[in-house]
Write a protein that holds these residues in place. Structure first.
Motif, PDB file in Angstrom:
ATOM      1  N   GLY A   1       0.411  -0.950  -0.482  1.00  0.00           N
ATOM      2  CA  GLY A   1       0.248   0.055   0.156  1.00  0.00           C
ATOM      3  C   GLY A   1       0.738   0.986  -0.153  1.00  0.00           C
ATOM      4  O   GLY A   1       0.662   2.033  -0.860  1.00  0.00           O
ATOM      5  N   ALA A   2       2.512   1.317   0.224  1.00  0.00           N
ATOM      6  CA  ALA A   2       2.706   2.477   0.914  1.00  0.00           C
ATOM      7  C   ALA A   2       3.184   2.773  -0.377  1.00  0.00           C
ATOM      8  O   ALA A   2       3.892   3.810  -0.829  1.00  0.00           O
ATOM      9  N   SER A   3       3.402   2.131  -1.030  1.00  0.00           N
ATOM     10  CA  SER A   3       4.215   2.284  -3.092  1.00  0.00           C
ATOM     11  C   SER A   3       3.900   2.680  -3.771  1.00  0.00           C
ATOM     12  O   SER A   3       3.731   3.004  -4.792  1.00  0.00           O
ATOM     13  N   LEU A   4       2.304   2.799  -3.688  1.00  0.00           N
ATOM     14  CA  LEU A   4       0.882   3.194  -4.795  1.00  0.00           C
ATOM     15  C   LEU A   4       0.628   4.991  -4.391  1.00  0.00           C
ATOM     16  O   LEU A   4       1.217   5.562  -2.971  1.00  0.00           O
ATOM     17  N   ASP A   5       0.553   5.020  -5.377  1.00  0.00           N
ATOM     18  CA  ASP A   5       0.277   6.739  -5.260  1.00  0.00           C
ATOM     19  C   ASP A   5      -1.240   7.251  -4.101  1.00  0.00           C
ATOM     20  O   ASP A   5      -1.434   6.510  -3.770  1.00  0.00           O
ATOM     21  N   ASP A   6      -1.185   8.377  -4.487  1.00  0.00           N
ATOM     22  CA  ASP A   6      -2.307   8.817  -2.894  1.00  0.00           C
ATOM     23  C   ASP A   6      -3.781   8.708  -3.393  1.00  0.00           C
ATOM     24  O   ASP A   6      -4.595   7.929  -2.615  1.00  0.00           O
ATOM     25  N   ASP A   7      -3.715   9.009  -4.211  1.00  0.00           N
ATOM     26  CA  ASP A   7      -4.630   8.333  -5.505  1.00  0.00           C
ATOM     27  C   ASP A   7      -5.649   7.165  -4.969  1.00  0.00           C
ATOM     28  O   ASP A   7      -6.924   7.345  -4.565  1.00  0.00           O
ATOM     29  N   THR A   8      -4.572   6.233  -5.984  1.00  0.00           N
ATOM     30  CA  THR A   8      -5.093   5.116  -5.929  1.00  0.00           C
ATOM     31  C   THR A   8      -4.998   4.567  -4.568  1.00  0.00           C
ATOM     32  O   THR A   8      -6.133   3.453  -4.040  1.00  0.00           O
ATOM     33  N   ALA A   9      -4.004   4.991  -3.807  1.00  0.00           N
ATOM     34  CA  ALA A   9      -4.081   4.193  -2.100  1.00  0.00           C
ATOM     35  C   ALA A   9      -5.879   4.865  -1.150  1.00  0.00           C
ATOM     36  O   ALA A   9      -5.728   3.969  -0.929  1.00  0.00           O
ATOM     37  N   THR A  10      -6.455   5.806  -1.667  1.00  0.00           N
ATOM     38  CA  THR A  10      -7.254   6.228  -1.996  1.00  0.00           C
ATOM     39  C   THR A  10      -8.356   5.311  -1.495  1.00  0.00           C
ATOM     40  O   THR A  10      -9.767   5.419  -0.645  1.00  0.00           O
ATOM     41  N   ALA A  11      -8.346   5.398  -3.386  1.00  0.00           N
ATOM     42  CA  ALA A  11      -9.806   4.626  -3.364  1.00  0.00           C
ATOM     43  C   ALA A  11      -9.900   3.230  -2.801  1.00  0.00           C
ATOM     44  O   ALA A  11     -10.934   2.224  -3.329  1.00  0.00           O
ATOM     45  N   LEU A  12      -8.249   2.794  -2.852  1.00  0.00           N
ATOM     46  CA  LEU A  12      -8.306   1.239  -1.890  1.00  0.00           C
ATOM     47  C   LEU A  12      -8.507   1.137  -0.627  1.00  0.00           C
ATOM     48  O   LEU A  12      -9.065   0.308  -0.139  1.00  0.00           O
ATOM     49  N   GLY A  13      -9.585   2.339   0.226  1.00  0.00           N
ATOM     50  CA  GLY A  13      -9.328   2.167   2.027  1.00  0.00           C
ATOM     51  C   GLY A  13      -8.197   2.124   2.370  1.00  0.00           C
ATOM     52  O   GLY A  13      -8.115   2.130   3.697  1.00  0.00           O
ATOM     53  N   ILE A  14      -6.740   2.253   1.731  1.00  0.00           N
ATOM     54  CA  ILE A  14      -6.079   2.520   2.378  1.00  0.00           C
ATOM     55  C   ILE A  14      -5.443   4.141   3.367  1.00  0.00           C
ATOM     56  O   ILE A  14      -5.178   5.308   2.477  1.00  0.00           O
ATOM     57  N   ARG A  15      -4.974   3.762   4.311  1.00  0.00           N
ATOM     58  CA  ARG A  15      -4.784   5.023   5.425  1.00  0.00           C
ATOM     59  C   ARG A  15      -3.863   5.155   5.480  1.00  0.00           C
ATOM     60  O   ARG A  15      -2.796   4.807   6.036  1.00  0.00           O
ATOM     61  N   LEU A  16      -3.254   5.901   3.982  1.00  0.00           N
ATOM     62  CA  LEU A  16      -1.896   6.211   3.517  1.00  0.00           C
ATOM     63  C   LEU A  16      -0.739   6.545   4.332  1.00  0.00           C
ATOM     64  O   LEU A  16       0.418   5.837   4.739  1.00  0.00           O
ATOM     65  N   ASN A  17      -1.091   7.777   5.107  1.00  0.00           N
ATOM     66  CA  ASN A  17      -0.357   9.123   5.758  1.00  0.00           C
ATOM     67  C   ASN A  17       0.035   7.561   6.732  1.00  0.00           C
ATOM     68  O   ASN A  17       0.458   7.805   7.554  1.00  0.00           O
ATOM     69  N   ARG A  18      -0.939   7.003   7.895  1.00  0.00           N
ATOM     70  CA  ARG A  18      -0.731   6.696   8.916  1.00  0.00           C
ATOM     71  C   ARG A  18       0.420   5.164   8.739  1.00  0.00           C
ATOM     72  O   ARG A  18       1.119   4.213   9.335  1.00  0.00           O
ATOM     73  N   VAL A  19       0.084   4.646   7.338  1.00  0.00           N
ATOM     74  CA  VAL A  19       1.337   3.617   7.549  1.00  0.00           C
ATOM     75  C   VAL A  19       2.308   3.918   7.256  1.00  0.00           C
ATOM     76  O   VAL A  19       3.201   3.426   7.413  1.00  0.00           O
ATOM     77  N   ARG A  20       2.407   4.765   6.263  1.00  0.00           N
ATOM     78  CA  ARG A  20       3.833   5.498   5.711  1.00  0.00           C
ATOM     79  C   ARG A  20       4.449   5.738   7.147  1.00  0.00           C
ATOM     80  O   ARG A  20       6.064   6.152   7.448  1.00  0.00           O
ATOM     81  N   LEU A  21       3.657   6.516   8.044  1.00  0.00           N
ATOM     82  CA  LEU A  21       4.146   6.803   9.323  1.00  0.00           C
ATOM     83  C   LEU A  21       4.809   5.524   9.942  1.00  0.00           C
ATOM     84  O   LEU A  21       5.675   5.862  10.762  1.00  0.00           O
ATOM     85  N   GLY A  22       4.092   4.996  10.523  1.00  0.00           N
ATOM     86  CA  GLY A  22       4.573   3.011  10.942  1.00  0.00           C
ATOM     87  C   GLY A  22       5.532   2.721  10.158  1.00  0.00           C
ATOM     88  O   GLY A  22       6.490   2.292  11.275  1.00  0.00           O
ATOM     89  N   LEU A  23       5.648   2.221   9.040  1.00  0.00           N
ATOM     90  CA  LEU A  23       6.963   2.109   8.078  1.00  0.00           C
ATOM     91  C   LEU A  23       8.154   2.715   8.770  1.00  0.00           C
ATOM     92  O   LEU A  23       9.137   2.512   9.049  1.00  0.00           O
ATOM     93  N   THR A  24       7.554   4.338   8.807  1.00  0.00           N
ATOM     94  CA  THR A  24       8.968   4.828   9.164  1.00  0.00           C
ATOM     95  C   THR A  24       9.411   5.085  10.233  1.00  0.00           C
ATOM     96  O   THR A  24      10.622   4.619  10.566  1.00  0.00           O
ATOM     97  N   ALA A  25       8.465   5.111  11.221  1.00  0.00           N
ATOM     98  CA  ALA A  25       9.009   4.609  12.853  1.00  0.00           C
ATOM     99  C   ALA A  25       9.552   3.469  12.902  1.00  0.00           C
ATOM    100  O   ALA A  25      10.592   3.224  13.990  1.00  0.00           O
TER     101      ALA A  25
END
Length: 359
Positions: free
Chosen positions: A240-264
């Motif tokens: 999910g994190a590798s997707l662009d913002d529009d595609t991730a949003t369409a799939l229901g992925i909370r991209l910002n939270r995922v990226r923050l978790g992976l970074t942390a």
């Protein structure tokens, strides 16, 4: 006859994958990635045996195995006391750096991004040098101070890089700026501190496994064990994190939270590894890209990155011990000799691709 597609949470199962379903969870496993991980594990095992056998005195593989199995051996002191603890730290730190680099590069979507490039290890290093300067040099305290320093540096980069989303080039460039600033802070601490402490800190800053043992390995092993569930989650969240913002949003992925978790998670792993053996530069940069090129996967494989990172550190430390014997080089010197040209090649490659400028 075409094989039926297997539907997963994020769509249809890609070709060349198998689905594992332990309990209620399911994981996509790339066949080539699994074979590469097995090959890397065999190479790592061979490197471990050579590492334990080769030194100022050669120990036969049979005696090395006896020591590892706890059997009586005349080489117990050489293998079990001198080489094995140092090897353990190298294995754990290399694996942590490899996974940390894979996670940071996934979030940034840029092969130039790694904890040592974007300031994480510099933040951990600055916190550790400050602790040394103020007399907090116990092995149990330093790894946790390193984590705090790495988290603080990553938070600083994240705050400045965030502007209605995370842009890859902005993330890398601000990270480089934070690295330079933290490097200056570290140099200031070295010049203002006690001379003997400064010399000790300079050796630590090169990234060295010399005199490292189980005291340094214990916190690192604890963090890695505790982080296993998070790494299993990260292996799935990478898609999910590798997707662009529009595609991730369409799939229901909370991209910002995922990226923050992976970074942390990546920051914690890189920081505790830095606390154990110092900032061993370029391992987190090299290992994920080597693993990705070997597996030919769209996303960076975490297991192969961990095995590659451990293999790079073990081989580099073996060469650091033996190339100029009896003089031992810090392992960070060897990784920098390989990593710096690779970094310049990556930058030049991206400049050619985009017609100038790092993207």
């Amino acid at each position: 006859m075409n094989r039926p597609a297997v539907t997963t949470r994020t769509g249809v199962r890609p070709a060349g994958h198998i689905v594992l379903r332990p309990g209620r969870s399911s994981f996509l496993v790339h066949r080539r990635a699994a074979l590469v991980a097995l090959l890397l594990a065999v190479l790592l095992l061979a490197a471990v045996v050579v590492y334990l056998c080769v030194g100022e005195s050669f120990v036969s593989p049979a005696e090395t195995v006896n020591v590892l199995l706890g059997r009586p051996s005349p080489d117990q002191f050489v293998v079990g006391t001198l080489r094995l603890p140092r090897l353990t730290v190298g294995l754990l730190a290399g694996a942590a750096f490899g996974v940390a680099g894979a996670l940071v590069q996934t979030v940034a979507r840029n092969p130039l991004a790694s904890p040592d490039i974007i300031g994480v290890t510099h933040g951990a290093g600055a916190a550790t040098v400050a602790a040394m300067s103020f007399g907090l040099v116990t092995h149990t305290v330093l790894p946790y101070l390193s984590i705090a320093g790495g988290l603080a540096a990553a938070l600083l980069v994240y705050v400045f890089a965030w502007r209605r989303g995370m842009h890859a080039s902005r993330f890398v460039l601000i990270g480089i700026g934070v690295s330079v600033a933290l490097g200056s802070v570290t140099q200031l601490l070295l010049t203002k501190g006690d001379f003997l402490v400064a010399q000790q800190a300079k050796v630590w800053l090169t990234g060295s496994l010399n005199s490292r043992g189980y005291d340094e390995a214990a916190p690192l092993a604890t963090v890695l064990l505790v982080a296993i569930p998070a790494m299993l989650w990260a292996a799935r969240a990478q898609r999910g994190a590798s997707l662009d913002d529009d595609t991730a949003t369409a799939l229901g992925i909370r991209l910002n939270r995922v990226r923050l978790g992976l970074t942390a998670l990546g920051v914690v792993l890189a920081s505790v590894a830095t606390g154990a053996c110092g900032p061993v530069d370029f391992v987190a940069l090299l290992a994920p890209q080597i693993a990705r090129r070997l597996t030919r996967t769209t996303q960076i494989p975490l297991l192969s990155s961990a095995l590659t990172g451990a293999l790079v550190v073990v081989v580099a430390d073996l060469l650091a011990r033996r190339l100029f014997s009896p003089v031992e080089l810090p392992v960070g010197v060897l990784t920098a000799v390989v990593g710096a040209p690779y970094l310049m090649w990556l930058i030049a490659r991206k400049r050619r691709r985009f017609g100038g400028g790092v993207s």
